[in-house]
Every structure is written in structure tokens, then in C-alpha cells.
Design an enzyme around this catalytic site. Structure first.
Site, PDB file in Angstrom:
ATOM      1  CG  ASP A   1      -1.839   1.136   1.299  1.00 46.01           C
ATOM      2  OD1 ASP A   1      -2.219   1.478   0.193  1.00 46.01           O
ATOM      3  OD2 ASP A   1      -2.270   1.433   2.246  1.00 46.01           O
TER       4      ASP A   1
ATOM      5  CE  LYS B   1      -7.152  26.463   3.166  1.00 48.70           C
ATOM      6  NZ  LYS B   1      -7.538  27.057   4.511  1.00 48.70           N
TER       7      LYS B   1
END
Length: 782
Positions: A369, A502
């Protein structure tokens, strides 16, 4: 076990067995879930489920459905009684040979008692020793392997207790297992989702799907659909958590039929194959049994021919057979495995199943993973773009940020937006800890930005406290920006409010008319937009998440101190702002991983990345840690270099491959095998739990001994099926730990390599033991 359908008479006559219902169910579970409840129009969904989104189901209708369909719970698999498992441990494999030896010893002792005036007790003592060895090692193995029931128990712990449901037009809290199809459920931040839901209303809702999909960041929910249910934003899945926001959804799947329920059934239904050491021992048992019986019977025939008394002949035959049984092998193997496991535990490899020690040593393929194993499992600021320059930030585990100069006015402005337009906060009482080690309340991206601001500026919380927020608009999937307005402290000369924003870079750029460069504010011309796009593509091409930042000083005459800002009406400008820069973030690789991958290559071990993350991000991490070597190209790289269509490239020209889960879904077994054969370096991205399992099975078909690493529920089927499953001790879910054979206490891929080295040393020694302790082993000089 019942069969799915009655076999044809010809099949019965030919001795062909019909596929059992259990086998067919397992094959179905390995396929991608086939559903359309998340894509059909809501009105059609209401008709199909016979429900009303405004009033919910009636109590009577809910009772009828509950009686018909049963509770909303995971069905535990049929478990073998403990006493049966105990008997199996006592009578399996090598134990059976030792039992046979013990019985023959007791028979020999019985014959001596019946025939001799002063019988010798040797056979009795040897029989007791053999039986004792089998009993003790059998007990040890029984307790080591008693974990399959715990897997389902860990799934059960993920089930929420209560749910807020709408029935007869009224909200009521009921036990989660009482939910039925068509129930309208209300959920909010902090809740665990009680069933698979189709969202019909969302308010700034984010869910943590990391245990199911492997995505480390919370995912926003909306009413948008996607053909793949795992990527559909209008779906909320059973047992996942809501990070923030709220929503209302309709129950479309429950219990065993949920996505999580299918994974649970798949995991508990899988059977692991024999370990290499078990195969070696079984082979040895066959040989030693054949030789022992052959020698015993041969001497029996010879003795009869020579005229020896039959009683002495029988005892002599028993003695020869028992003498060839290496009664010390089982105890020796167990002790050696235990000692090796203790050494591995000191090196952060906790072994649950002793045979995993040897299996790890003979591993030929590691399916790893990405998040948390190859990477640090924390979003980190990696690059910044300001003053028309891309600057690299420190992404090491113990980053200090000391190499980043803060003299630039653009960087100062960028840091100000990072600190103020941020809802994350440090938890109390951690001032003495390094910034990297401090715990933060907030999502992964805002946590990364806050820590970056603190490391670089070292005054973030104080600065935020002095610049009080008077208005906030949280990020949502429609606007794709976050905005806040702040008062400036009394000691500052300029008392005007500052607006900071943002969000998605393209959305931020659209709202800006100027850009701050080298201390000067310049118009946002087409030339600057092109430079912005070039930087955005460069950062995005590295697999990083990019955010744009801007600010605006509100005129004091229009917005005096005490002005009442309204976040809903937006009585303030949201365009004509000043662009200050870009920041990109990534979950960076661990510093020890590249060396560990190189060691694997030199040892002939293949490392394959299998992740649920985006292909671009997965490829970038694979290249940085050496899973994809420098200079090795994928099909896409070759097409880009030659400036031709991807379909015109021969796949076998590419040594590396990045396979999308959407493409993998349409491949058959032969096509997957071809990928594994013809590409030496492979990354599988956007994979589902079922696909991870299919990849492991494909590697095993190639004859590989496969180790799988994982930390989420989505990894549990592959962990269970692998020759050795390796779970993460820090970030791993309880389900993955129960399904695994070994746990990495530090979540570090490099620890696997250490474990492989220990296991390989053990494997080389243990293979000599049968020859050393067997009566047929090499002769020794006195």
C-alpha cells in the site's frame, strides 16, 4: 453445504462436482458491486424504495420491512467449534505421523507385557514422549491460529449504535440495526454512518473514507454522481465517519449488502494457502513415512523368511518404523520460529502467526500500500510558487524549514493567508514538542499548512489571535474556496480589514485582478496567467495537491472597524483580489524507503504498489522511492516522448506500467497475468478492495510468494489471501490487524526488509533440521 442448482445427470455420471453455493458467492463478492441506486434520478429512487423524503416511512411499514429483511447487521460466518479446531491441530500433518509412532510404541509395549516376564519400558516412555510433544505443540498452534473469529468481531465494532431517522414525519433516535430500506436518515459531523446512504441533502459535509478507499484526505459530499459508487460524491458508506458538516440520506443498502458488508464477507470467507514451510514439512512427512514403512515391512518379510518368531518380528518392525520418526522436528521448528519472532519484534515486526516468520523469508513479491507504508501518512507542504519561482520545501520526517528565506514580501503575504485562512488549531499543552510531532484539530490539508506556517514563521497562533476573524465562509464544493475577514490589531497603523482566501487555483485566479511579484503589485495579464498555468501544471504533474492563495485590503472608508460582514449575503468584494502564490502538498515518502526498495531489488524481491490513490500521485511516489526506476518509461511516457497516441504504443516496449482500477475492472485473468509477466515495475492505482485481492491471486498464479501490506478495511481481503499479510500497527484498523499475519509496529516499509532478512536466515537453517535430526541424516564423526 447446499448446491446452487441441481447438477446435470451427465455431470453426475462423469463425476463432475457442481459448484457449491459458497464458492459461487465468493466469486460474486470478488466482482465489483453492481448497483445503480446512486445514479438514477431521486424521484425514481423514491418510487423504487416506496419512501417519502419529507416524511420518511410509516412505523408500520418499517416494522413490516424489518420483519421481512431482518436487522441491519453483519451476519457472522459459520464458525467451526473450538473443540473441532483443537482436534484438527492435534491430528494434522506431522502430528499424525507422531501419533502413529506413539500408537506403535504403545502396541509394542503391550506385546512385550503379554510375552515377556520382565518387560522393558522403553516403548512406553517413547510413546509418552511422542504423545506429549504432539499435545503441547498442538495446544500452542491452536492458540496461535485462533484469530478467524476475531476478524468478524472487529467488523462488528465498526457498527454504530444509534441513528436519527425520519418516520411519520417526526425525527426519532433508534438502534442502528433497526434501520430498513428506504429510511430517511439525518447525519452530522462526528457520526458513524449506519448504512449505505444516497445523499439527498448536504451542508458542507465531509466524510473519512480512508478505511474503505485508502484516500487519506476527507472527501466532500454533494449531490453529484459517478458511475463508480466508491467515487460518487452522493454516497455515504456504512461504518465510515463524518468529519464535518451534515446531511440527509436514504438507506439504499444495509447489513451484508453494504459495500463494507461485502468486504467483511469476502474477508471471512477467504482461505489462506499452505505456507512454504508447511509444504516442506508435508513433503518431508511423505518421504519419511514411505521410507519408515518400507524398511519396517522389508525387515518383517526378511525376518519371516529367516524363521524368526513372529512376536519378535513384529516388535522389531515397530522399532524400525518408530526409529525413523524424527520426534524432535516439531518442537525444534516451533522453538526456532518463536526465537526468530522475538528477534523480529525487537525490530518492529510483531509476528502473530509463527509460520509467517519463514514465509516472510521466502517472499518473492511485495504488494505494498502507499499511504502510511511507503509514505509518512501526513500531508506536507512540498513546493511553493511565488515571485514567479517554484521553491522546494523540506519534506523530511524531522523537517525544520530553516532553509526557506522569509524576506520576500510575496512569501510574507502568502504565509499570512496560510495562517489566517485556516481553521486548524494546535491542541493544548504541546509547546515543548517539535512542531512536526504536535497534534492538530483539523483536516489533513489545513494541518499541513498550519505546521508549515509555524515552522517557517514561528508565530502563527499568536498572529491569528491578534488578527481576530469577523467573518468566515468555509470551503464547499460549489464555490471551491475558503474565505475569512480579519480585524487588524490596534497597534498596527493601518486599521483596514484584511480579506484572505484560498481554494482551487483556477477559481482563485478568476477572482484576482492583480498579482504580487517581488514586492510590487502588477496587473494579472495574459502573460502572468500563462506563467500561473505553467507552474500549476508542473506542480500537479508531480502528483501534488495544489491550492491558490490571495488577499485584499478592504478600504477603511467603506468597511470601518465594527462593520457587520455577512457571509451569506457577501456584502464585501470577492473579485478584484490580489494573487499571492501557490502551495502544493503531498504525503511524502519515508526517508528509509528508497534504500529498502533497493535492497528488495538486489535480493530478487519484486515490489508492486497497490493503492486507492490517484494514478499521478501514485506514480510520483513510486518514482521517488524507486519502485519505478529512473529511466524506465510507462506507455504514457513513451507516447508523450514520441508525441503519438497512447494506443499506438506497443505496451511491451514499456518496462513500467501504471494501471488504473477502471481499466483493471475490464481485464480478464489472462490480461492481468500478461501485465505481471511483461512489466517489471508496476503501480496499480484507484483500486477497489476486490481488485487488490485479484492482484494478489494473479501474483500467486505466477508462482510468487506474496506479502501484502495494508492498513484499512479495504486491504483486509488481500491481507487474508496473501501468503503473508502485514498490517500497520499505528495507522492500521482493527480489521486489518486481525486479518494479517504480522504487524509493523512503526508502519515503516523498511522494517519489512529487516523481517525478510531474519526470515531468510531462519529458512536457510530450518531446511537443514530434518536432515540433521533424522536418523537418515548425515553420519557424524565421533
Amino acid at each position: 453445504m447446499g448446491v446452487d442448482k441441481k447438477p446435470h445427470p451427465n455431470d453426475v455420471k462423469n463425476g463432475t462436482k457442481a459448484k457449491t453455493k459458497g464458492q459461487k458467492d465468493m466469486e460474486d463478492l470478488k466482482q465489483e458491486v453492481d448497483m445503480d441506486e446512486h445514479v438514477i434520478p431521486l424521484e425514481e429512487l423514491y418510487r423504487r424504495l416506496q419512501t417519502d423524503p419529507r416524511n420518511g416511512l410509516s412505523n408500520n411499514e418499517a416494522k413490516e420491512r424489518l420483519a421481512r429483511d431482518g436487522p441491519n447487521a453483519l451476519t457472522p460466518p459459520k464458525s467451526t467449534p473450538a473443540w473441532v479446531k483443537f482436534i484438527q491441530e492435534m491430528t494434522g500433518g506431522f502430528s499424525l505421523l507422531l501419533w502413529a509412532g506413539a500408537i506403535l510404541c504403545f502396541i509394542g509395549y503391550g506385546i512385550e507385557i503379554a510375552s515377556a516376564t520382565y518387560p522393558v519400558y522403553d516403548n512406553l516412555y517413547l510413546g509418552c514422549v511422542l504423545a506429549g510433544v504432539v499435545f503441547l505443540t498442538g495446544c500452542f498452534s491452536f492458540f496461535q491460529r485462533a484469530k478467524s473469529d476475531a476478524i468478524m468481531d472487529s467488523f462488528k465494532s465498526m457498527v454504530p449504535q444509534y441513528a436519527l431517522v425520519l418516520r411519520n414525519g417526526e425525527k426519532s433516535s433508534i438502534m442502528a440495526d433497526q434501520l430498513v430500506m428506504g429510511d430517511v436518515v439525518e447525519i452530522k459531523g462526528g457520526d458513524r454512518i449506519p448504512a449505505d446512504l444516497r445523499m439527498i441533502e448536504v451542508k458542507g459535509m465531509k466524510v473519512d473514507n480512508s478505511s474503505l478507499t485508502g484516500e487519506s484526505e476527507p472527501q466532500s459530499r454533494s449531490l453529484e454522481s459517478h458511475p463508480n459508487p466508491l467515487e460518487s460524491k452522493n454516497m455515504a458508506f456504512f461504518s465510515t465517519n463524518i468529519v464535518e458538516g451534515a446531511g440527509i440520506g436514504v438507506v439504499i443498502r444495509r447489513g451484508d449488502n453494504t459495500i463494507m458488508g461485502r468486504i467483511a464477507r469476502l474477508t471471512t470467507g477467504l482461505e489462506s494457502g499452505e505456507t512454504p514451510i508447511a509444504k516442506e514439512i508435508h513433503h518431508f512427512i511423505f518421504l519419511i513415512t514411505f521410507v519408515a514403512v518400507f524398511l519396517g515391512v522389508s525387515f518383517l518379510i526378511v525376518c519371516f523368511v529367516l524363521g524368526y518368531p513372529w512376536l519378535n518380528t513384529i516388535i522389531f518392525m515397530i522399532g524400525i518404523i518408530v526409529a525413523n520418526v524424527p520426534e524432535g522436528l516439531l518442537a525444534t521448528v516451533t522453538v526456532c520460529l518463536t526465537l526468530t519472532a522475538k528477534r523480529m519484534a525487537k525490530k518492529n515486526c510483531l509476528v502473530k502467526n509463527l509460520e509467517a516468520v519463514e514465509t516472510l523469508g521466502s517472499t518473492s513479491t511485495i504488494c505494498s500500500d502507499k499511504t502510511g507504508t511507503l509514505t509518512q501518512n501526513r500531508m506536507t507542504v512540498s513546493h511553493l510558487w511565488f515571485d514567479n519561482d517554484i521553491v522546494t520545501a523540506d519534506t523530511s520526517e524531522n523537517r525544520t524549514g530553516g532553509d526557506l528565506s522569509t524576506t520576500s514580501e510575496a512569501l510574507q503575504s502568502l504565509l499570512r493567508v496560510v495562517v489566517l485562512c485556516n481553521r486548524a488549531v494546535f491542541k493544548a499543552g504541546q509547546d515543548a514538542l517539535p512542531v512536526v510531532k504536535r497534534e492538530v484539530s483539523g483536516d489533513a490539508s489545513e494541518t499541513a499548512l498550519l505546521k508549515f506556517g509555524e515552522i517557517t514563521w514561528q508565530k502563527t497562533m499568536d498572529y491569528r489571535a491578534r488578527h481576530h476573524a469577523v467573518c468566515e465562509i468555509p470551503f464547499n464544493s460549489t464555490n471551491k474556496f475558503q474565505l475569512s475577514i480579519h480585524e487588524r490589531p490596534p497597534e498596527e497603523k493601518d486599521q483596514s480589514h484584511i480579506l484572505v482566501m484560498k481554494g482551487a487555483p483556477e477559481r482563485i485566479l478568476d477572482r484576482c485582478s492583480t498579482i504580487l511579484v517581488n514586492g510590487a503589485e502588477e496587473p494579472m495579464t495574459e502573460e502572468w496567467k500563462q506563467r500561473f498555468n505553467d507552474a500549476y501544471l508542473d506542480l500537479g504533474g508531480m502528483g501534488e495537491r495544489v491550492l491558490g492563495f490571495c488577499d485584499y485590503f478592504l478600504p477603511l472608508d467603506k468597511y470601518p472597524r465594527g462593520f457587520k460582514f455577512d457571509g451569506e449575503e457577501m456584502n464585501f468584494p470577492t473579485s478584484g483580489l490580489r494573487f499571492v502564490g501557490l502551495i502544493s502538498m503531498i504525503d511524502p515518502p519515508r526517508s528509509a524507503v528508497p534504500d529498502a526498495v533497493a535492497k528488495c531489488r538486489s535480493a530478487g524481491i519484486r515490489v508492486i504498489m497497490v493503492t486507492g490513490d490517484h494514478p499521478i500521485t501514485a506514480k510520483a511516489i513510486a518514482q521517488s522511492v524507486g519502485i519505478i526506476s529512473a529511466g524506465n518509461e510507462t506507455v504514457e511516457d513513451i507516447a508523450q516522448r514520441l508525441n503519438i497516441d497512447v494506443n499506438r504504443v506497443n505496451p511491451r516496449q514499456a518496462k513500467a506500467a501504471v494501471i488504473h482500477g477502471g481499466d483493471l475492472k475490464d481485464m480478464n485473468s489472462q490480461e492481468i497475468d500478461d501485465i505481471l509477466i511483461h512489466h517489471s515495475e508496476i503501480v496499480f492505482a484507484r483500486t477497489s478492495p476486490q481488485q487488490k485481492l485479484i492482484i494478489v491471486e494473479a501474483c500467486q498464479r505466477q508462482g510468487a510468494i506474496v506479502a501484502v501490506t495494508g492498513d484499512g478495511v479495504n486491504d483486509s481481503p488481500a491481507l487474508k489471501k496473501a501468503d503473508i499479510g502485514i498490517a500497520m500497527g499505528i495507522s492500521g484498523s482493527d480489521v486489518s490487524k486481525q486479518a494479517a499475519d504480522m504487524i509493523l509496529l512503526d508502519d515503516n516499509f523498511a522494517s519489512i526488509v529487516t523481517g525478510v532478512e531474519e526470515g531468510a536466515c531462519y529458512f536457510s537453517r530450518i531446511r537443514e533440521f530434518p536432515h540433521e535430526i533424522s536418523p537418515m541424516g548425515p553420519a557424524r564423526n565421533p
